[in-house]
Design an enzyme around this catalytic site. Structure first.
Site, mmCIF file in Angstrom:
data_model
loop_
_atom_site.group_PDB
_atom_site.id
_atom_site.type_symbol
_atom_site.label_atom_id
_atom_site.label_comp_id
_atom_site.label_asym_id
_atom_site.label_seq_id
_atom_site.Cartn_x
_atom_site.Cartn_y
_atom_site.Cartn_z
ATOM 1 N N LYS A 29 -93.397 31.442 -59.637
ATOM 2 C CA LYS A 29 -92.087 31.660 -58.928
ATOM 3 C C LYS A 29 -90.920 31.565 -59.753
ATOM 4 O O LYS A 29 -89.963 32.460 -59.995
ATOM 5 C CB LYS A 29 -91.904 30.347 -57.979
ATOM 6 C CG LYS A 29 -90.289 30.306 -57.572
ATOM 7 C CD LYS A 29 -90.051 28.900 -56.910
ATOM 8 C CE LYS A 29 -89.879 27.744 -57.458
ATOM 9 N NZ LYS A 29 -88.596 27.615 -57.869
ATOM 10 N N ASN A 30 -91.177 30.949 -60.902
ATOM 11 C CA ASN A 30 -89.953 30.598 -62.045
ATOM 12 C C ASN A 30 -89.976 31.736 -63.083
ATOM 13 O O ASN A 30 -89.179 31.629 -64.114
ATOM 14 C CB ASN A 30 -90.075 29.355 -62.347
ATOM 15 C CG ASN A 30 -89.596 28.239 -61.579
ATOM 16 O OD1 ASN A 30 -88.991 28.633 -60.496
ATOM 17 N ND2 ASN A 30 -89.790 26.837 -61.859
ATOM 18 N N CYS A 123 -77.710 20.554 -55.842
ATOM 19 C CA CYS A 123 -78.711 20.644 -54.751
ATOM 20 C C CYS A 123 -79.402 19.402 -54.585
ATOM 21 O O CYS A 123 -79.045 18.306 -54.856
ATOM 22 C CB CYS A 123 -79.704 21.803 -55.416
ATOM 23 S SG CYS A 123 -80.790 21.359 -56.680
ATOM 24 N N ARG A 128 -76.017 20.664 -60.432
ATOM 25 C CA ARG A 128 -76.630 21.647 -61.328
ATOM 26 C C ARG A 128 -75.602 22.807 -61.968
ATOM 27 O O ARG A 128 -75.205 23.640 -61.774
ATOM 28 C CB ARG A 128 -77.621 22.667 -60.451
ATOM 29 C CG ARG A 128 -78.755 21.865 -59.685
ATOM 30 C CD ARG A 128 -79.802 21.474 -60.307
ATOM 31 N NE ARG A 128 -80.504 22.332 -60.979
ATOM 32 C CZ ARG A 128 -81.680 22.915 -60.379
ATOM 33 N NH1 ARG A 128 -81.749 22.913 -59.102
ATOM 34 N NH2 ARG A 128 -82.346 24.039 -60.845
ATOM 35 N N ASP A 311 -91.173 19.516 -62.781
ATOM 36 C CA ASP A 311 -91.598 20.094 -61.373
ATOM 37 C C ASP A 311 -92.972 19.550 -60.924
ATOM 38 O O ASP A 311 -93.312 19.662 -59.855
ATOM 39 C CB ASP A 311 -91.661 21.575 -61.641
ATOM 40 C CG ASP A 311 -90.359 22.318 -61.741
ATOM 41 O OD1 ASP A 311 -90.245 23.323 -62.170
ATOM 42 O OD2 ASP A 311 -89.238 21.461 -61.582
ATOM 43 N N ARG A 403 -90.582 27.964 -50.187
ATOM 44 C CA ARG A 403 -89.731 28.459 -51.041
ATOM 45 C C ARG A 403 -90.679 28.794 -52.477
ATOM 46 O O ARG A 403 -90.371 29.878 -52.893
ATOM 47 C CB ARG A 403 -88.596 27.667 -51.397
ATOM 48 C CG ARG A 403 -87.527 27.399 -50.417
ATOM 49 C CD ARG A 403 -86.400 26.519 -51.016
ATOM 50 N NE ARG A 403 -85.807 27.366 -52.265
ATOM 51 C CZ ARG A 403 -84.741 26.909 -52.818
ATOM 52 N NH1 ARG A 403 -84.077 25.828 -52.172
ATOM 53 N NH2 ARG A 403 -84.184 27.680 -53.808
HETATM 54 C C1 EPZ Z 1 -85.533 25.756 -63.983
HETATM 55 O O1 EPZ Z 1 -84.230 25.184 -63.497
HETATM 56 C C2 EPZ Z 1 -86.441 25.750 -62.809
HETATM 57 N N1 EPZ Z 1 -85.910 26.479 -61.852
HETATM 58 C C3 EPZ Z 1 -86.745 24.265 -62.444
HETATM 59 O O2 EPZ Z 1 -87.779 24.282 -61.356
HETATM 60 C C4 EPZ Z 1 -87.233 23.378 -63.451
HETATM 61 O O3 EPZ Z 1 -87.221 22.188 -62.854
HETATM 62 C C5 EPZ Z 1 -86.050 23.395 -64.601
HETATM 63 O O4 EPZ Z 1 -86.135 24.748 -64.835
HETATM 64 C C6 EPZ Z 1 -86.543 22.564 -65.858
HETATM 65 O O5 EPZ Z 1 -87.672 22.753 -66.200
HETATM 66 C C7 EPZ Z 1 -86.152 27.962 -62.094
HETATM 67 O O6 EPZ Z 1 -86.771 28.326 -63.030
HETATM 68 C C8 EPZ Z 1 -85.904 28.881 -60.755
HETATM 69 P P1 EPZ Z 1 -82.248 23.647 -66.736
HETATM 70 P P2 EPZ Z 1 -82.920 25.262 -64.503
HETATM 71 O O7 EPZ Z 1 -81.201 24.492 -66.830
HETATM 72 O O8 EPZ Z 1 -82.882 26.595 -64.962
HETATM 73 C C9 EPZ Z 1 -79.041 20.480 -67.101
HETATM 74 C C10 EPZ Z 1 -88.616 24.106 -59.149
HETATM 75 O O9 EPZ Z 1 -88.969 23.142 -58.498
HETATM 76 N N2 EPZ Z 1 -78.042 21.777 -67.146
HETATM 77 O O10 EPZ Z 1 -83.475 23.787 -67.696
HETATM 78 O O11 EPZ Z 1 -81.854 25.242 -63.460
HETATM 79 C C11 EPZ Z 1 -79.328 20.498 -65.656
HETATM 80 O O12 EPZ Z 1 -78.347 19.759 -64.915
HETATM 81 C C12 EPZ Z 1 -87.391 23.939 -60.022
HETATM 82 O O13 EPZ Z 1 -89.336 25.069 -59.142
HETATM 83 C C13 EPZ Z 1 -76.745 21.685 -67.750
HETATM 84 O O14 EPZ Z 1 -76.272 20.304 -68.036
HETATM 85 O O15 EPZ Z 1 -83.050 24.119 -65.334
HETATM 86 C C14 EPZ Z 1 -80.671 19.887 -65.685
HETATM 87 O O16 EPZ Z 1 -80.363 18.343 -65.753
HETATM 88 C C15 EPZ Z 1 -86.273 22.913 -59.730
HETATM 89 N N3 EPZ Z 1 -75.848 22.557 -68.194
HETATM 90 C C16 EPZ Z 1 -81.203 20.293 -67.172
HETATM 91 O O17 EPZ Z 1 -80.039 20.772 -67.914
HETATM 92 C C17 EPZ Z 1 -76.508 23.782 -67.791
HETATM 93 O O18 EPZ Z 1 -75.664 24.890 -67.906
HETATM 94 C C18 EPZ Z 1 -82.390 21.172 -67.198
HETATM 95 O O19 EPZ Z 1 -81.889 22.209 -66.345
HETATM 96 C C19 EPZ Z 1 -77.632 24.134 -67.522
HETATM 97 C C20 EPZ Z 1 -78.391 23.018 -67.207
#
Ligand code: EPZ
Length: 423
Positions: A29-30, A123, A128, A311, A403
């Site tokens: 998915k990711n 979410c 996020r 995850d 999803r």
């Molecule tokens: C991706 O989300 C995945 N989703 C998530 O999977 C996964 O949990 C996450 O990466 C971490 O591995 C998809 O790929 C569609 P991040 P993403 O940006 O990109 C903070 C699932 O269950 N952050 O690495 O949104 C954020 O708040 C989903 O399949 C900032 O502060 O994750 C979080 O605390 C859930 N500022 C941390 O970083 C930013 O600009 C990690 O977020 C971006 C992120």
């Protein structure tokens, strides 16, 4: 699955059956959600094989269609033709529904020089923010405005830059990588996320004609090019779906094979399940899992890849709810990823939350109950609990689970589980 009243949104599971046999994992998915966004950069059509038929993919198809591109699913493949791309604003209701919609920002900025997107709200698992995405875009020369809950990014031209991410954000790494493809000169992303899905995106973009190196490490270098062409591409397997089935086999004391995986992507999960006393045997493209008795208690801390994946945190917590001893599960990535714990309590789990730490006192057995899935991975955790519980469990909110898990009912029934969809 549709009925007169609409899709069947509940599951009924009678627990206590050992899972046996084999299960085939779908595409990631990711990964698919990001390469579908990246296909907007192509001059021609892209066809993705091994694409998971999940609702997030349908949502991303809607996002691409909302931008004027042609996109459709046909017999397990996704076809995207961006030649009619005309819009720079992904449909607001889809951005609200699926955060990953913001991954079109990089390609739209690169291709059209403009993108307007609804500020993605928090979410199920916490706020996020996308500040790191925006930091990258402005480093490349984009002007960023925020007005009335929308973010507008504009750039007549993007110029390569050195960008240092405050934290290894997966989405920010991917969005910046895509935005940099047509930038003038070279972009270097420091403290980049290292997830396998980012390597998949680099491979896809390079096959289209991009010049990217370093994905999978914390430093990614992108040399801008003038155009990218449409290609056929096969998505990597979903390591989180694979890990979920490994935990399902383990929690039922079963013995089965998880097929169509890349074991290297699951090192941290393999290591933790072995620590819990579960027999895990990686093979070329599959993993054998066999669990005789209750698992031993372990400690787990979610970390960026290659650490233990956030995850998989709900799934391993569910497994530890029937372990021998006390486990400590720490969630370091998202602040609100324990909402499923209240539902596990209804099944008799003994879990105490202290901020971002769950203290799990293993119990002999869980008992079936009516529970509600709060989010995608929390829902998966409830399914695991139900598979091990005595008696029947009804899980509502299954739309969250659909999803990210293709045909989860069919796949679990194939392993011998007593599970069915109900109204
Ligand atoms: C991706 O989300 C995945 N989703 C998530 O999977 C996964 O949990 C996450 O990466 C971490 O591995 C998809 O790929 C569609 P991040 P993403 O940006 O990109 C903070 C699932 O269950 N952050 O690495 O949104 C954020 O708040 C989903 O399949 C900032 O502060 O994750 C979080 O605390 C859930 N500022 C941390 O970083 C930013 O600009 C990690 O977020 C971006 C992120």
């Amino acid at each position: 699955m549709e009925t007169r009243e609409g899709p069947l949104m509940k599951l009924k599971i009678t627990g206590g059956r050992r899972l046996e046999g084999s299960v085939k994992v779908s595409g990631a998915k990711n990964s698919i959600l990001k390469v579908m966004a990246a296909s907007l950069l192509a001059d021609g059509c892209c066809i993705f094989s091994n694409a998971p038929m999940i609702t997030d993919v349908s949502t991303m198809i809607g996002v691409l269609q909302g931008l004027g591109a042609k996109a459709r699913a046909e017999s397990g493949r996704i076809v995207v033709d961006p030649s009619s791309l005309s819009g720079y604003e992904p449909p607001e209701e889809l951005v609200r529904e699926m955060r990953a919609s913001i991954q079109v920002m990089g390609p739209l900025l690169a291709r059209l020089g403009r993108v307007r997107v609804r500020q993605p709200g928090g979410c199920d698992i916490g706020p996020r923010p996308i500040d790191l995405h925006l930091k990258g875009f402005s480093a490349l020369g984009a002007k960023i405005k925020e007005e009335r809950g929308f973010i507008i990014a504009e750039a007549r031209k993007l110029v390569g830059a050195e960008i240092h991410l405050d934290l290894p954000s997966v989405g920010a790494t991917e969005n910046i990588m895509m935005a940099a493809c047509f930038a003038e000169g070279t972009t270097i992303i420091h403290n980049a996320a290292r997830e396998p899905e980012i390597v998949d995106q680099q491979n896809f973009l390079n096959r289209m004609g991009a010049r990217i190196i370093g994905a999978g490490t914390d430093t990614i270098k992108v040399r801008g090019v003038r155009r990218l062409e449409g290609i056929d591409y096969t998505i990597i397997p979903d390591r989180i779906e694979a890990g979920t089935y490994m935990c399902a086999i383990a929690i039922t004391g079963g013995a089965a094979c998880v097929e169509n995986v890349i074991p290297e992507h699951l090192q941290a999960v393999i290591s933790k399940l072995r620590e819990a006393g579960i027999d895990v045997q990686p093979r070329e493209s599959s993993i054998w899992v066999s669990a005789g008795q209750r698992p031993a208690a372990i400690s787990v801390r979610s970390m960026p890849y290659p650490g233990f994946p956030t995850d998989m945190q709900p799934q391993v917590t569910a497994l530890m709810s029937i372990a021998r001893g006390t486990s400590i599960i720490s969630e370091t990535i998202f602040p609100n990823r324990f909402r499923y714990v209240d539902e596990l309590h209804r099944m008799g789990a003994n879990i105490k939350l202290e901020g971002r730490v769950a203290v799990v006192e293993g119990v002999e057995s869980l008992t079936g109950a009516d529970v509600e899935a709060p989010d995608l991975r929390g829902g998966a955790a409830l399914i695991l609990g139900a598979l091990a519980a005595d008696g029947e469990t009804e899980i509502s909110g299954v739309q969250h689970i659909d999803r990210g898990y293709e045909d989860i009912v069919g796949k679990l029934r194939g392993l011998g589980a007593d599970i069915r969809r109900v109204g």
